[in-house]
Design a protein around this motif. Structure first.
Motif, PDB file in Angstrom:
ATOM      1  N   PRO A  70       0.819  -1.227   0.000  1.00  0.00           N
ATOM      2  CA  PRO A  70       0.000   0.000   0.000  1.00  0.00           C
ATOM      3  C   PRO A  70       0.849   1.272   0.000  1.00  0.00           C
ATOM      4  O   PRO A  70       0.504   2.248  -0.685  1.00  0.00           O
ATOM      5  CB  PRO A  70      -0.828  -0.128   1.280  1.00  0.00           C
ATOM      6  N   LEU A  71       1.944   1.268   0.749  1.00  0.00           N
ATOM      7  CA  LEU A  71       2.831   2.436   0.750  1.00  0.00           C
ATOM      8  C   LEU A  71       3.454   2.633  -0.631  1.00  0.00           C
ATOM      9  O   LEU A  71       3.519   3.753  -1.143  1.00  0.00           O
ATOM     10  CB  LEU A  71       3.923   2.271   1.810  1.00  0.00           C
ATOM     11  N   ARG A  72       3.897   1.539  -1.238  1.00  0.00           N
ATOM     12  CA  ARG A  72       4.509   1.612  -2.569  1.00  0.00           C
ATOM     13  C   ARG A  72       3.501   2.134  -3.592  1.00  0.00           C
ATOM     14  O   ARG A  72       3.838   2.945  -4.458  1.00  0.00           O
ATOM     15  CB  ARG A  72       5.039   0.237  -2.985  1.00  0.00           C
ATOM     16  N   GLN A  73       2.264   1.665  -3.506  1.00  0.00           N
ATOM     17  CA  GLN A  73       1.238   2.106  -4.457  1.00  0.00           C
ATOM     18  C   GLN A  73       0.995   3.608  -4.356  1.00  0.00           C
ATOM     19  O   GLN A  73       0.880   4.288  -5.379  1.00  0.00           O
ATOM     20  CB  GLN A  73      -0.050   1.331  -4.240  1.00  0.00           C
ATOM     21  N   ARG A  75       3.146   5.870  -3.216  1.00  0.00           N
ATOM     22  CA  ARG A  75       4.356   6.533  -3.711  1.00  0.00           C
ATOM     23  C   ARG A  75       4.378   6.557  -5.242  1.00  0.00           C
ATOM     24  O   ARG A  75       4.633   7.609  -5.851  1.00  0.00           O
ATOM     25  CB  ARG A  75       5.604   5.830  -3.174  1.00  0.00           C
ATOM     26  N   VAL A  76       4.087   5.446  -5.863  1.00  0.00           N
ATOM     27  CA  VAL A  76       4.096   5.374  -7.333  1.00  0.00           C
ATOM     28  C   VAL A  76       2.971   6.216  -7.920  1.00  0.00           C
ATOM     29  O   VAL A  76       3.163   6.935  -8.908  1.00  0.00           O
ATOM     30  CB  VAL A  76       4.003   3.898  -7.788  1.00  0.00           C
ATOM     31  N   GLN A  77       1.807   6.151  -7.298  1.00  0.00           N
ATOM     32  CA  GLN A  77       0.654   6.919  -7.789  1.00  0.00           C
ATOM     33  C   GLN A  77       0.940   8.423  -7.778  1.00  0.00           C
ATOM     34  O   GLN A  77       0.487   9.147  -8.653  1.00  0.00           O
ATOM     35  CB  GLN A  77      -0.563   6.607  -6.916  1.00  0.00           C
ATOM     36  N   TRP A  78       1.685   8.886  -6.813  1.00  0.00           N
ATOM     37  CA  TRP A  78       1.973  10.320  -6.678  1.00  0.00           C
ATOM     38  C   TRP A  78       3.173  10.771  -7.502  1.00  0.00           C
ATOM     39  O   TRP A  78       3.464  11.965  -7.571  1.00  0.00           O
ATOM     40  CB  TRP A  78       2.246  10.664  -5.218  1.00  0.00           C
ATOM     41  N   GLN A  79       3.869   9.868  -8.139  1.00  0.00           N
ATOM     42  CA  GLN A  79       5.124  10.210  -8.803  1.00  0.00           C
ATOM     43  C   GLN A  79       4.972  11.335  -9.828  1.00  0.00           C
ATOM     44  O   GLN A  79       5.697  12.319  -9.781  1.00  0.00           O
ATOM     45  CB  GLN A  79       5.730   8.981  -9.469  1.00  0.00           C
ATOM     46  N   ALA A  80       4.056  11.190 -10.757  1.00  0.00           N
ATOM     47  CA  ALA A  80       3.901  12.199 -11.813  1.00  0.00           C
ATOM     48  C   ALA A  80       3.421  13.537 -11.248  1.00  0.00           C
ATOM     49  O   ALA A  80       3.969  14.600 -11.584  1.00  0.00           O
ATOM     50  CB  ALA A  80       2.926  11.707 -12.875  1.00  0.00           C
ATOM     51  N   MET A  81       2.421  13.490 -10.368  1.00  0.00           N
ATOM     52  CA  MET A  81       1.887  14.734  -9.796  1.00  0.00           C
ATOM     53  C   MET A  81       2.934  15.450  -8.949  1.00  0.00           C
ATOM     54  O   MET A  81       2.980  16.678  -8.920  1.00  0.00           O
ATOM     55  CB  MET A  81       0.642  14.447  -8.950  1.00  0.00           C
ATOM     56  N   ALA A  82       3.785  14.699  -8.263  1.00  0.00           N
ATOM     57  CA  ALA A  82       4.782  15.287  -7.374  1.00  0.00           C
ATOM     58  C   ALA A  82       5.842  16.080  -8.140  1.00  0.00           C
ATOM     59  O   ALA A  82       6.478  16.970  -7.566  1.00  0.00           O
ATOM     60  CB  ALA A  82       5.438  14.200  -6.532  1.00  0.00           C
ATOM     61  N   GLN A  83       6.004  15.803  -9.421  1.00  0.00           N
ATOM     62  CA  GLN A  83       6.982  16.552 -10.210  1.00  0.00           C
ATOM     63  C   GLN A  83       6.552  17.997 -10.416  1.00  0.00           C
ATOM     64  O   GLN A  83       7.384  18.864 -10.663  1.00  0.00           O
ATOM     65  CB  GLN A  83       7.209  15.858 -11.545  1.00  0.00           C
ATOM     66  N   GLN A  84       5.244  18.248 -10.313  1.00  0.00           N
ATOM     67  CA  GLN A  84       4.706  19.590 -10.515  1.00  0.00           C
ATOM     68  C   GLN A  84       4.226  20.229  -9.213  1.00  0.00           C
ATOM     69  O   GLN A  84       3.768  21.365  -9.226  1.00  0.00           O
ATOM     70  CB  GLN A  84       3.515  19.534 -11.494  1.00  0.00           C
ATOM     71  N   ASP A  85       4.300  19.505  -8.111  1.00  0.00           N
ATOM     72  CA  ASP A  85       3.706  19.957  -6.855  1.00  0.00           C
ATOM     73  C   ASP A  85       4.701  19.695  -5.717  1.00  0.00           C
ATOM     74  O   ASP A  85       4.816  18.572  -5.229  1.00  0.00           O
ATOM     75  CB  ASP A  85       2.397  19.185  -6.635  1.00  0.00           C
ATOM     76  N   GLU A  93       8.124  11.845  -0.487  1.00  0.00           N
ATOM     77  CA  GLU A  93       9.393  11.435   0.116  1.00  0.00           C
ATOM     78  C   GLU A  93       9.171  10.829   1.499  1.00  0.00           C
ATOM     79  O   GLU A  93       9.857   9.889   1.891  1.00  0.00           O
ATOM     80  CB  GLU A  93      10.376  12.608   0.187  1.00  0.00           C
ATOM     81  N   ARG A  94       8.220  11.358   2.236  1.00  0.00           N
ATOM     82  CA  ARG A  94       7.903  10.792   3.553  1.00  0.00           C
ATOM     83  C   ARG A  94       7.290   9.406   3.407  1.00  0.00           C
ATOM     84  O   ARG A  94       7.589   8.503   4.189  1.00  0.00           O
ATOM     85  CB  ARG A  94       6.982  11.736   4.325  1.00  0.00           C
ATOM     86  N   VAL A  95       6.430   9.224   2.404  1.00  0.00           N
ATOM     87  CA  VAL A  95       5.854   7.901   2.143  1.00  0.00           C
ATOM     88  C   VAL A  95       6.964   6.936   1.739  1.00  0.00           C
ATOM     89  O   VAL A  95       6.994   5.785   2.182  1.00  0.00           O
ATOM     90  CB  VAL A  95       4.752   7.974   1.060  1.00  0.00           C
ATOM     91  N   LYS A  96       7.896   7.408   0.923  1.00  0.00           N
ATOM     92  CA  LYS A  96       9.030   6.580   0.499  1.00  0.00           C
ATOM     93  C   LYS A  96       9.848   6.137   1.722  1.00  0.00           C
ATOM     94  O   LYS A  96      10.276   4.976   1.807  1.00  0.00           O
ATOM     95  CB  LYS A  96       9.899   7.373  -0.481  1.00  0.00           C
ATOM     96  N   ALA A  97      10.061   7.055   2.668  1.00  0.00           N
ATOM     97  CA  ALA A  97      10.799   6.713   3.888  1.00  0.00           C
ATOM     98  C   ALA A  97      10.029   5.690   4.715  1.00  0.00           C
ATOM     99  O   ALA A  97      10.626   4.763   5.281  1.00  0.00           O
ATOM    100  CB  ALA A  97      11.072   7.972   4.709  1.00  0.00           C
ATOM    101  N   LEU A  98       8.709   5.826   4.775  1.00  0.00           N
ATOM    102  CA  LEU A  98       7.890   4.840   5.490  1.00  0.00           C
ATOM    103  C   LEU A  98       7.971   3.471   4.816  1.00  0.00           C
ATOM    104  O   LEU A  98       8.030   2.444   5.496  1.00  0.00           O
ATOM    105  CB  LEU A  98       6.427   5.298   5.554  1.00  0.00           C
ATOM    106  N   GLU A  99       7.965   3.471   3.499  1.00  0.00           N
ATOM    107  CA  GLU A  99       8.095   2.211   2.758  1.00  0.00           C
ATOM    108  C   GLU A  99       9.422   1.528   3.087  1.00  0.00           C
ATOM    109  O   GLU A  99       9.466   0.312   3.340  1.00  0.00           O
ATOM    110  CB  GLU A  99       7.998   2.492   1.252  1.00  0.00           C
ATOM    111  N   LEU A 100      10.491   2.301   3.133  1.00  0.00           N
ATOM    112  CA  LEU A 100      11.798   1.745   3.486  1.00  0.00           C
ATOM    113  C   LEU A 100      11.803   1.239   4.932  1.00  0.00           C
ATOM    114  O   LEU A 100      12.352   0.174   5.220  1.00  0.00           O
ATOM    115  CB  LEU A 100      12.890   2.792   3.277  1.00  0.00           C
ATOM    116  N   ASP A 101      11.168   1.984   5.840  1.00  0.00           N
ATOM    117  CA  ASP A 101      11.056   1.531   7.234  1.00  0.00           C
ATOM    118  C   ASP A 101      10.289   0.213   7.319  1.00  0.00           C
ATOM    119  O   ASP A 101      10.646  -0.671   8.103  1.00  0.00           O
ATOM    120  CB  ASP A 101      10.349   2.580   8.098  1.00  0.00           C
ATOM    121  N   ALA A 102       9.237   0.092   6.532  1.00  0.00           N
ATOM    122  CA  ALA A 102       8.439  -1.143   6.522  1.00  0.00           C
ATOM    123  C   ALA A 102       9.270  -2.314   5.992  1.00  0.00           C
ATOM    124  O   ALA A 102       9.186  -3.432   6.514  1.00  0.00           O
ATOM    125  CB  ALA A 102       7.176  -0.958   5.682  1.00  0.00           C
ATOM    126  N   GLU A 103      10.080  -2.063   4.976  1.00  0.00           N
ATOM    127  CA  GLU A 103      10.947  -3.120   4.448  1.00  0.00           C
ATOM    128  C   GLU A 103      12.025  -3.493   5.478  1.00  0.00           C
ATOM    129  O   GLU A 103      12.348  -4.672   5.641  1.00  0.00           O
ATOM    130  CB  GLU A 103      11.584  -2.683   3.132  1.00  0.00           C
TER     131      GLU A 103
END
Length: 154
Positions: A70-73, A75-85, A93-103
């Motif tokens: 769910p965290l990965r989804q 993060r990936v879903q926000w990838q395109a929008m995050a380039q403009q926002d 980036e915080r979700v990405k850090a949580l994903e790494l913590d979960a791993e």
């Protein structure tokens, strides 16, 4: 040789070609944490036993499905929008850090499970990677071999 699985995973992932190989097999449905655990077990000479493979998979699958994916989804879903926002990029980036913590937590749990298994039982080609990879990832021998070579060269 790294004693703990987390240190092993970090050092292995940082080796040339390993990140790309891991991402490739992940796209094919493999659990990279399980594969890194398998490589760690191979390096430690832990005998490949079907019950051990099953125990690792039973531990990893629910955590992967309910926490990491769910965290990965998101993060990936926000990838395109995050380039403009920019605010969304910071949240991503915080979700990405949580994903790494979960791993990292999953790797800790896998290590705790495998900690009692004797080391030095079997040296050489154990095939832990193939035992823990999905069928689709197993078809990509190059990616699994890249991971194995990185571990062997470490």
């Amino acid at each position: 040789m790294c004693a703990d699985l987390w240190s092993f995973a970090l050092s292995t992932y940082a080796r040339p070609g390993v990140e790309a190989a891991c991402l490739h097999v992940q796209e094919q449905g493999a659990d990279v944490c399980l594969l890194l655990c398998g490589a760690w077990l191979e390096q430690r000479g832990v005998a490949l036993v079907p019950e051990r493979v099953q125990a690792l998979q039973q531990l990893a699958r629910p955590w992967q499905a309910q926490v990491v994916e769910p965290l990965r989804q998101v993060r990936v879903q926000w990838q395109a929008m995050a380039q403009q926002d920019e605010p969304l990029a910071r949240l991503r980036e915080r979700v990405k850090a949580l994903e790494l913590d979960a791993e990292r937590e999953l790797l800790k749990r896998l290590e705790a499970l495998a900690q009692t298994w004797p080391t030095g039982e079997m040296m050489g080609q154990q095939k832990w990677l193939e035992g823990l990879a999905t069928e689709a990832a197993n078809l990509d021998h190059d990616a699994l071999q890249q991971l194995r070579v990185a571990v062997t060269d470490a």
